[in-house]
Design a protein around this motif. Structure first.
Motif, mmCIF file in Angstrom:
data_model
loop_
_atom_site.group_PDB
_atom_site.id
_atom_site.type_symbol
_atom_site.label_atom_id
_atom_site.label_comp_id
_atom_site.label_asym_id
_atom_site.label_seq_id
_atom_site.Cartn_x
_atom_site.Cartn_y
_atom_site.Cartn_z
ATOM 1 N N ASP A 91 -9.216 -0.523 -16.572
ATOM 2 C CA ASP A 91 -10.118 -1.227 -15.656
ATOM 3 C C ASP A 91 -9.429 -1.481 -14.310
ATOM 4 O O ASP A 91 -10.039 -1.301 -13.255
ATOM 5 N N LYS A 92 -8.165 -1.901 -14.358
ATOM 6 C CA LYS A 92 -7.414 -2.119 -13.114
ATOM 7 C C LYS A 92 -7.303 -0.824 -12.314
ATOM 8 O O LYS A 92 -7.403 -0.833 -11.088
ATOM 9 N N LEU A 93 -7.084 0.286 -13.013
ATOM 10 C CA LEU A 93 -6.949 1.568 -12.333
ATOM 11 C C LEU A 93 -8.261 2.008 -11.699
ATOM 12 O O LEU A 93 -8.280 2.444 -10.541
ATOM 13 N N THR A 94 -9.357 1.875 -12.425
ATOM 14 C CA THR A 94 -10.645 2.330 -11.878
ATOM 15 C C THR A 94 -11.144 1.445 -10.735
ATOM 16 O O THR A 94 -11.852 1.917 -9.853
ATOM 17 N N VAL A 113 2.974 0.569 -10.866
ATOM 18 C CA VAL A 113 3.157 -0.328 -12.016
ATOM 19 C C VAL A 113 2.037 -0.110 -13.031
ATOM 20 O O VAL A 113 2.291 -0.016 -14.235
ATOM 21 N N ILE A 114 0.812 0.012 -12.564
ATOM 22 C CA ILE A 114 -0.324 0.249 -13.465
ATOM 23 C C ILE A 114 -0.158 1.592 -14.180
ATOM 24 O O ILE A 114 -0.316 1.681 -15.401
ATOM 25 N N VAL A 115 0.183 2.625 -13.436
ATOM 26 C CA VAL A 115 0.348 3.962 -14.017
ATOM 27 C C VAL A 115 1.486 3.960 -15.040
ATOM 28 O O VAL A 115 1.345 4.497 -16.145
ATOM 29 N N ASN A 116 2.604 3.338 -14.701
ATOM 30 C CA ASN A 116 3.738 3.274 -15.638
ATOM 31 C C ASN A 116 3.378 2.502 -16.902
ATOM 32 O O ASN A 116 3.780 2.881 -18.004
#
Length: 132
Positions: A91-94, A113-116
């Motif tokens: 959700d944070k990524l989208t 940070v989100i991707v990792n």
């Protein structure tokens, strides 16, 4: 000599990951003795790798497998916790957008940070997922 160390390391990991059972404590086999020694080695390795706060969480465990399971649940979470973390991170990524008061470098850091975190949960991330 190297083969011997490799096999001991494999046995230590086996005892840590899968536990072991001693069938007859009054008459332990050579394998039982090896498993017990490997358990002690695994516990010592874990104890040397953690700080005192973490030690307080595991000091009641006598088996390396118990310690490992408790640490996994504490830091990785149960499958249900992982699922919730994954949902939140997706959700944070989208919904990811640059904030008005942040630099491009700060924004990139937040995105990284989100991707990792997603990768740590074994989620496959494609370039298209982060390039929109």
């Amino acid at each position: 000599m190297r083969m011997y160390l490799g096999s001991i390391n494999d046995q230590v990991w086996e005892v840590t990951e899968n536990d072991y059972a001693i069938i007859d404590p009054n008459n332990p086999s050579n394998q039982d003795k090896t498993n017990k020694q490997c358990n002690t080695m695994a516990l010592n390795t874990i104890y040397n790798a953690i700080d005192s706060k973490v030690f307080e969480q595991i000091k009641d465990c006598e088996r390396a497998n118990e310690v490992w399971t408790r640490l996994e649940e504490t830091y990785d979470g149960t499958p249900e916790v992982k699922s919730v973390k994954l949902y939140i991170l997706k959700d944070k990524l989208t919904s990811f957008k640059m904030k008005d008061d942040e630099s491009i470098l700060e924004m990139f850091h937040r995105l990284q940070v989100i991707v990792n975190d997603l990768k740590a949960l074994e989620e496959e991330i494609k370039n298209d997922d982060v390039s929109h």
